[in-house]
Design a protein around this motif. Sequence first.
Motif, short mmCIF file in Angstrom:
data_model
loop_
_atom_site.label_atom_id
_atom_site.label_comp_id
_atom_site.label_asym_id
_atom_site.label_seq_id
_atom_site.Cartn_x
_atom_site.Cartn_y
_atom_site.Cartn_z
N HIS A 112 56.87 38.05 37.48
CA HIS A 112 56.00 39.22 37.33
C HIS A 112 56.79 40.45 36.90
O HIS A 112 56.30 41.26 36.13
CB HIS A 112 55.21 39.48 38.63
CG HIS A 112 56.05 39.84 39.81
ND1 HIS A 112 56.16 41.12 40.26
CD2 HIS A 112 56.83 39.08 40.62
CE1 HIS A 112 56.96 41.13 41.35
NE2 HIS A 112 57.37 39.91 41.56
N SER A 136 55.53 37.17 43.22
CA SER A 136 54.17 37.57 42.84
C SER A 136 53.20 36.60 43.49
O SER A 136 53.58 35.51 43.92
CB SER A 136 54.00 37.55 41.34
OG SER A 136 53.69 36.26 40.93
N ASP A 183 52.07 33.16 40.86
CA ASP A 183 53.04 32.36 40.13
C ASP A 183 52.58 30.95 39.80
O ASP A 183 53.03 30.34 38.84
CB ASP A 183 54.32 32.27 40.93
CG ASP A 183 55.47 32.77 40.10
OD1 ASP A 183 55.24 33.67 39.28
OD2 ASP A 183 56.57 32.23 40.25
N TYR A 185 51.50 30.63 36.45
CA TYR A 185 52.36 31.28 35.46
C TYR A 185 52.75 30.28 34.38
O TYR A 185 53.16 29.17 34.66
CB TYR A 185 53.61 31.83 36.14
CG TYR A 185 54.50 32.64 35.24
CD1 TYR A 185 54.09 33.88 34.76
CD2 TYR A 185 55.74 32.17 34.84
CE1 TYR A 185 54.90 34.64 33.92
CE2 TYR A 185 56.56 32.91 34.00
CZ TYR A 185 56.14 34.14 33.56
OH TYR A 185 56.93 34.87 32.72
#
Length: 482
Positions: free
Chosen positions: A429, A470, A473, A476
């Motif tokens: 992040h 974060s 994730d 992500y």
Amino acid sequence: MTIGWCFDNTYYKLSKTFKEDIKPIPVKNPEIVLFNKDLADVLNLDFKNLNNQKLAELFSGNSLPEGSNSLAQAYAGHQFGHFTMLGDGRAVLIGEHLSKKNKRYDIQFKGSGKTAFSRNGDGRAALGPMLREYIISEAMNGLRIPTTRSLAVVKTGEDVIRETSLPGAILTRIASSHIRVGTFQYIAAREKKDELEILLDYVIDRHYPDIKNSKNKAIDLLSIVLEKQINLVVNWMRVGFIHGVMNTDNMTISGETIDYGPCAFMDTYDPKTVFSSIDQMGRYAYCNQPVITKWNLSRFAECLIPLINKDQEKAIELATKIINSFEKKYEEKWLNMMRDKLGLFGVDEKDKFLILDLLTWMHQKKVDYTNTFCHLMNENVHKNKDYEDKDFQNWKIRWNERLKINNNTPEKCLKLMKTVNPLIIPRNHNVEKVLEEAEKKNLKPITELIAVLKDPYTKKDNIDDYQNPSNSDKNYKTFCGT
Ligand code: AMP
Ligand code: MG
């Protein structure tokens, strides 16, 4: 005052087989975005008399320094297991620079235009991925992990077309060399033993001169590269780094981490973590990295067969023996690395269970990998209920008992832990945020992130934001950025 370039371009002297002599394609309107003064100092290069315009001209390749001989290197590679002829399709090596200590560095421009190896690509790179490579490679250097480094990023003033139109950029990459397993694969595929011998001798001369006079240079090189790559992957496992594209063209002979594409650091501990959008089968997942390292080394060994022994069967037997030593060596180094992370000196037969039990707990509880070790060092500033868990408390009792075995002071154990457990990693992040800001021409956040990542083992004020994982994730995704 001159800049201090000291070029000695040995790769350029190799025959046409190994490369294409080509200059970077000039760009429209270069503008400097990042410049790495610390790295310039390491290289004994002094750019202070160049204004930003001149720096941009230089690091875009619009004006090449005197003494450079630029070229694109030929190489092949197994990409996700499939063999392909590749080469520098969007990079040129502008030369090898010698520092005052006589250390040799490749200076490469990535994103510098089409070459003979571009295939269907445009030879260019977008700003985001080049800044990302800058951040992560410099972070790896801060983590004391062998890596290529980043000297500068310039915007080209031209757009590149990907899914959308993006600002183009060029990264200046520094490496002890860009020779890869794939370089050997390219030459081996041509089936000319004399060329393979030239490459072998070149690599030994450049990286491992100690084995120059050894009886079996090829087998010794295989052993050394195996050792280097085990050390490298153990380091990746130590900090939760996931390379993302461990193709054989992205594995160096020097043992440096190279080609930061869809790489990322794991937050929540899960051995199966994959971030790369193109890695749907999880071939390059966190826990697969050692296995893939061995697989890649086997491809390297295959290239060397003709040089190991005239008798092919004998050669295969010798190479296989080295490759089969991988597991034992890896496990030993991995165990020692994990012992360091837990501040354990010496060896106890139950260490492996102690370590695996912690990892299993971390996996089940879905805790943050980096911060768990910070917690064990009493370095995690954030209160986290997970660590009040009874299983974890019981594990800690076992750990504390083990710490006592070698009669070391707690200070000594903590000191050891602090050398291997980073307080800060480039969290996804944070990286995304600074890249977004940089695209909007706000370079303050990226500069600050790069600065804290320089020294990730030392406690500093105001680093909370860099330590927090974060929440998102799990979803992500990283992209190759080609
Ligand atoms: P990479 O994924 O960066 O390791 O690249 C794999 C191969 O694709 C290498 O041979 C690169 O030079 C080539 N390549 C990647 N992007 C481009 C591009 N935009 N244009 C030409 N070749 C590229
Ligand atoms: Mg590559």
